[in-house]
Design a protein around this motif. Structure first.
Motif, short mmCIF file in Angstrom:
data_model
loop_
_atom_site.label_atom_id
_atom_site.label_comp_id
_atom_site.label_asym_id
_atom_site.label_seq_id
_atom_site.Cartn_x
_atom_site.Cartn_y
_atom_site.Cartn_z
N ASP A 164 0.71 0.55 6.86
CA ASP A 164 0.11 0.57 4.93
C ASP A 164 0.14 1.33 3.70
O ASP A 164 -0.26 0.86 3.22
CB ASP A 164 -1.55 1.38 5.34
CG ASP A 164 -1.43 2.99 5.33
OD1 ASP A 164 -2.10 2.96 4.51
OD2 ASP A 164 -0.94 2.88 6.53
N THR A 165 2.01 1.80 4.13
CA THR A 165 2.48 2.63 2.96
C THR A 165 3.80 2.03 2.77
O THR A 165 4.74 0.88 4.13
CB THR A 165 2.33 4.38 3.26
OG1 THR A 165 3.05 4.43 4.33
CG2 THR A 165 0.96 4.48 3.73
N ALA A 166 4.16 2.41 1.72
CA ALA A 166 5.54 1.48 1.82
C ALA A 166 6.70 2.80 2.42
O ALA A 166 7.65 2.55 3.10
CB ALA A 166 5.82 2.53 0.76
N LEU A 167 6.20 4.16 3.04
CA LEU A 167 6.97 4.84 4.17
C LEU A 167 6.98 4.64 6.00
O LEU A 167 7.71 4.91 5.61
CB LEU A 167 6.40 6.46 4.02
CG LEU A 167 6.90 7.84 4.48
CD1 LEU A 167 6.71 9.07 3.88
CD2 LEU A 167 6.00 7.67 5.77
N ASP A 168 5.60 3.85 5.20
CA ASP A 168 6.28 3.19 6.99
C ASP A 168 6.88 2.27 6.53
O ASP A 168 7.45 1.80 7.78
CB ASP A 168 4.08 2.30 7.28
CG ASP A 168 3.19 3.86 7.34
OD1 ASP A 168 3.55 4.49 8.55
OD2 ASP A 168 2.32 3.39 7.37
N MET A 169 7.22 1.68 6.30
CA MET A 169 8.02 0.15 5.83
C MET A 169 9.71 1.13 5.97
O MET A 169 10.16 0.50 6.82
CB MET A 169 7.76 -0.47 4.46
CG MET A 169 6.42 -1.08 4.64
SD MET A 169 6.04 -2.35 5.71
CE MET A 169 4.51 -1.11 6.64
N GLN A 170 9.76 1.70 5.25
CA GLN A 170 11.33 2.88 5.39
C GLN A 170 10.70 3.53 6.49
O GLN A 170 12.30 3.31 7.09
CB GLN A 170 10.80 3.81 4.04
CG GLN A 170 10.69 3.72 2.69
CD GLN A 170 10.09 4.66 1.47
OE1 GLN A 170 10.44 5.57 2.12
NE2 GLN A 170 9.77 4.44 0.71
N ALA A 171 10.31 3.83 7.52
CA ALA A 171 10.35 5.00 8.58
C ALA A 171 10.77 3.33 9.95
O ALA A 171 11.69 3.60 10.56
CB ALA A 171 8.91 5.63 8.94
N ALA A 172 10.13 2.33 9.50
CA ALA A 172 10.68 1.01 10.53
C ALA A 172 12.13 1.08 10.37
O ALA A 172 12.80 0.73 11.11
CB ALA A 172 9.75 0.09 9.97
N LEU A 181 3.68 -4.91 6.93
CA LEU A 181 2.38 -4.45 6.22
C LEU A 181 1.13 -4.69 6.52
O LEU A 181 1.15 -6.18 6.67
CB LEU A 181 2.43 -4.28 4.83
CG LEU A 181 2.07 -3.87 3.28
CD1 LEU A 181 1.61 -1.99 3.53
CD2 LEU A 181 1.87 -4.24 2.14
N LEU A 182 0.45 -4.18 6.57
CA LEU A 182 -1.51 -4.64 7.25
C LEU A 182 -2.62 -4.03 5.62
O LEU A 182 -2.20 -2.89 5.68
CB LEU A 182 -1.76 -4.20 7.85
CG LEU A 182 -3.11 -4.88 8.72
CD1 LEU A 182 -2.10 -5.91 9.18
CD2 LEU A 182 -3.38 -3.32 9.93
N GLY A 183 -2.84 -4.84 4.94
CA GLY A 183 -3.02 -4.66 3.79
C GLY A 183 -2.67 -4.69 2.28
O GLY A 183 -1.39 -4.75 2.83
N ASP A 188 -0.69 2.86 -2.85
CA ASP A 188 -0.03 2.96 -2.71
C ASP A 188 1.02 2.81 -3.40
O ASP A 188 2.48 2.13 -3.09
CB ASP A 188 0.75 3.13 -0.86
CG ASP A 188 2.16 3.98 -0.87
OD1 ASP A 188 2.25 5.48 -1.44
OD2 ASP A 188 3.06 3.67 -0.36
N GLY A 189 0.67 2.05 -4.47
CA GLY A 189 1.51 1.16 -5.42
C GLY A 189 1.84 -0.30 -5.31
O GLY A 189 2.57 -0.70 -6.11
N GLY A 190 1.24 -0.89 -4.09
CA GLY A 190 1.30 -2.35 -3.95
C GLY A 190 1.93 -2.83 -3.04
O GLY A 190 2.47 -2.08 -2.58
N VAL A 191 2.42 -4.17 -2.88
CA VAL A 191 2.84 -5.02 -2.24
C VAL A 191 4.70 -4.91 -2.00
O VAL A 191 4.98 -4.04 -1.48
CB VAL A 191 2.83 -6.01 -1.65
CG1 VAL A 191 3.32 -7.39 -1.01
CG2 VAL A 191 1.17 -6.40 -0.83
N ALA A 192 4.73 -4.63 -3.20
CA ALA A 192 5.86 -5.12 -4.26
C ALA A 192 6.57 -3.83 -3.80
O ALA A 192 7.63 -3.42 -3.46
CB ALA A 192 6.37 -5.28 -5.14
N ALA A 195 7.24 -3.55 0.33
CA ALA A 195 8.82 -4.17 0.29
C ALA A 195 9.05 -4.77 1.56
O ALA A 195 9.83 -4.16 2.16
CB ALA A 195 9.88 -3.63 -0.60
N PRO A 196 7.33 -5.34 2.67
CA PRO A 196 7.54 -5.13 4.00
C PRO A 196 8.91 -6.52 3.98
O PRO A 196 8.86 -7.59 3.03
CB PRO A 196 6.54 -5.32 3.88
CG PRO A 196 5.57 -6.36 2.96
CD PRO A 196 6.04 -5.22 1.34
#
Length: 216
Positions: A164-172, A181-183, A188-192, A195-196
């Motif tokens: 649900d966060t940018a950090l999750d996307m970075q970790a992936a 991204l879910l949600g 956390d600053g939005g979808v942009a 950047a999923p």
């Protein structure tokens, strides 16, 4: 980008356990003369694991603060834990698709596994990797290596990490997996900002996508 395995974040992705986290943090803050955080501040600020953040916040007293935090969280976390909207449907849809799934969270491993068992979800997961289980915590790739080893899979774009966060996307991406991204990541600053590679509005939307046979 068809998934062959699903790895999940936990808090604010599959469950809402923020009330316990906030209570634990504020108990530690009070004990050390620091200003408390509102629930919304906790949602917006908590990303990394305790063993990374508490030394920054509490200095030499971080282990005392840790003990205060965990005592408060253990006293209440199961009572306030609730599934996120559509989470149960999404887990069931992944299981029905025959895809292996696991969890990688920055919640302490024993707390994570207790919550999964409490919700009756533990059987869905081939692994439940929490903070402290691997040599380093998310966003480091170490917990991903542990989870994928438990599932018998290599990293790759067909392994989705859903958070649900940018950090999750970075970790992936650091682990060589697809970032989903879910949600809307409004906290956390939005979808942009996140950047999923792909996003779903909620667990129900993901479940509908899976039921439509997209992974087939």
């Amino acid at each position: 980008m068809q998934p062959r395995a699903i790895l999940w974040d936990w808090d604010n992705t599959l469950v809402d356990g923020w009330a316990a986290i906030a209570a634990g943090l504020n108990a530690a803050f009070r004990a050390h003369g620091l200003a408390e955080w509102t629930l919304e501040e906790v949602r917006g600020r908590v990303r990394r694991s305790l063993r990374e953040t508490f030394p920054e916040m509490f200095g030499a007293a971080w282990e005392q603060a840790r003990d205060t935090f965990y005592a408060e969280v253990r006293a209440r976390h199961l009572a306030v834990l609730t599934p996120m909207p559509g989470a149960a449907a999404a887990l069931a849809a992944v299981a029905a698709s025959g895809l292996p799934q696991g969890v990688i969270s920055n919640k302490q491993g024993p707390l994570l596994r207790a919550e999964a068992a409490h919700l009756g979800w533990a059987g869905h997961f081939g692994c439940l990797v929490g903070a402290g289980d691997a040599a380093a915590d998310k966003p480091d790739p170490a917990p991903f290596r542990m989870a994928l080893s438990a599932l018998g899979l290599p990293a790759g774009p067909e392994v989705w990490y859903i958070g649900d966060t940018a950090l999750d996307m970075q970790a992936a991406r650091a682990a060589g997996c697809s970032a989903v991204l879910l949600g809307d990541a409004a906290h956390d600053g939005g979808v942009a900002r996140a950047a999923p590679d792909r996003s779903f509005a909620d667990g129900d939307a993901l479940a509908a996508w899976l039921r439509a046979g997209r992974p087939g």
